[in-house]
Design an enzyme around this catalytic site. Structure first.
Site, PDB file in Angstrom:
ATOM      1  N   CYS A 118       0.554  -1.313   0.243  1.00 21.66           N
ATOM      2  CA  CYS A 118      -0.401   0.316   0.129  1.00 21.66           C
ATOM      3  C   CYS A 118       0.590   1.207   0.287  1.00 21.66           C
ATOM      4  CB  CYS A 118      -1.165   0.125   1.088  1.00 21.66           C
ATOM      5  SG  CYS A 118      -2.009   0.990   1.390  1.00 21.66           S
ATOM      6  N   CYS A 119       1.938   1.318   0.811  1.00 20.64           N
ATOM      7  CA  CYS A 119       2.997   2.078   0.924  1.00 20.64           C
ATOM      8  C   CYS A 119       3.915   2.647   0.084  1.00 20.64           C
ATOM      9  CB  CYS A 119       4.000   1.984   1.661  1.00 20.64           C
ATOM     10  SG  CYS A 119       3.159   3.092   3.826  1.00 20.64           S
ATOM     11  N   CYS A 227       8.154   4.289   5.981  1.00 20.06           N
ATOM     12  CA  CYS A 227       7.042   4.532   4.994  1.00 20.06           C
ATOM     13  C   CYS A 227       8.174   4.018   3.506  1.00 20.06           C
ATOM     14  CB  CYS A 227       6.614   5.720   4.192  1.00 20.06           C
ATOM     15  SG  CYS A 227       6.164   6.480   5.539  1.00 20.06           S
TER      16      CYS A 227
HETATM   17  S1  SF4 Z   1       0.271   4.136   5.967  1.00 20.86           S
HETATM   18 FE1  SF4 Z   1       0.989   3.587   3.778  1.00 20.86          FE
HETATM   19  S2  SF4 Z   1       0.146   1.250   3.992  1.00 20.86           S
HETATM   20 FE2  SF4 Z   1      -1.181   2.948   5.984  1.00 20.86          FE
HETATM   21  S3  SF4 Z   1      -2.844   3.762   3.997  1.00 20.86           S
HETATM   22 FE3  SF4 Z   1      -0.628   4.833   4.083  1.00 20.86          FE
HETATM   23  S4  SF4 Z   1       0.238   4.410   2.060  1.00 20.86           S
HETATM   24 FE4  SF4 Z   1      -1.361   2.839   2.750  1.00 20.86          FE
END
Ligand code: SF4
Length: 231
Positions: A118-119, A227
């Site tokens: 996701c990151c 991140c």
């Molecule tokens: S911190 Fe990273 S894992 Fe969490 S919502 Fe944001 S982008 Fe996604």
């Protein structure tokens, strides 16, 4: 535009010359070395300390905000307040997919199942794409943030993204940082006052327990602590 080799040599030379520079000296070097359109200052909109320091040296510079789609409303409000108060251009770095599109393609709540993925999609790739348009970026990384940041230089070469990285407040302690906010009345994300000392995306940010490490509220309960933006 400078070549990568030129920029790397510049970073290495400046790294030595500015090793003991103050934040203002480092930012003055940035403003005098790079054309306005070739450098950008990154902010997570937790506070406007770095933006305030830079705005005392120059104006009209770009401010990078990783608009992940998962921010607290207070963070978006802080970004919009910064845009009103300071003479800067906010550059929102957007992921390829909206949150709804990501949910449809990868399943909902990817942050719970694969936070690194996701990151990567919502932060790392948009950051890299945006930085590719610049020769230098300025960050608010401080050595006291984490053991992994203990050797952060004032100026260095960012190998991963291929540009000069300037960390003007790398040497600041928490006391110096908080004193600057108080003495200069700096804009702060309201969540800081509500007990969130380290603010990221809403689903991955919790209030740390009393007395715990301030960053322990990020990805709480998971091994993840970064991140992947400043490795
Ligand atoms: S911190 Fe990273 S894992 Fe969490 S919502 Fe944001 S982008 Fe996604």
């Amino acid at each position: 535009m400078s070549t990568t080799t030129d920029l790397q040599s510049l970073a290495e030379r400046a790294g030595q010359e500015l090793a003991g520079a103050t934040a203002t000296e480092a930012l003055t070097w940035v403003a005098e070395t790079f054309p306005l359109e070739r450098w950008i200052l990154a902010s997570n909109m937790q506070d406007a300390v770095l933006i305030d320091l830079a705005a005392k040296v120059t104006s009209g510079f770009d401010v990078l905000f990783l608009e992940t789609g998962y921010h607290f409303p207070e963070t978006i409000g802080t970004r919009d307040a910064v845009a009103t108060v300071y003479p800067v251009n906010i550059v929102n770095a957007l992921p390829d997919l909206t949150v709804a599109e990501q949910d449809a393609e990868h399943g909902p709540k990817l942050f719970e199942r694969a936070a690194d993925r996701c990151c990567a999609m919502r932060k790392v790739i948009p950051l890299r794409r945006t930085l590719s348009r610049y020769d230098a970026w300025v960050t608010g990384v401080r050595r006291v943030d984490a053991p992994t940041r203990a050797n952060t230089p004032i100026v260095g070469w960012d190998e991963r993204n291929g540009l000069v990285k300037i960390n003007p407040i790398a040497a600041w302690t928490d006391e110096e940082f908080n004193a600057y906010i108080t003495e200069h009345g700096i804009l702060e994300n309201p969540l800081v006052g509500a007990g969130y000392p380290s603010i990221g995306c809403a689903p991955c940010t919790a209030k740390p327990l009393p007395g715990a490490d301030p960053r322990s509220g990020r990805w709480a309960g998971k091994a993840k602590t970064e991140c992947g933006l400043h490795g």
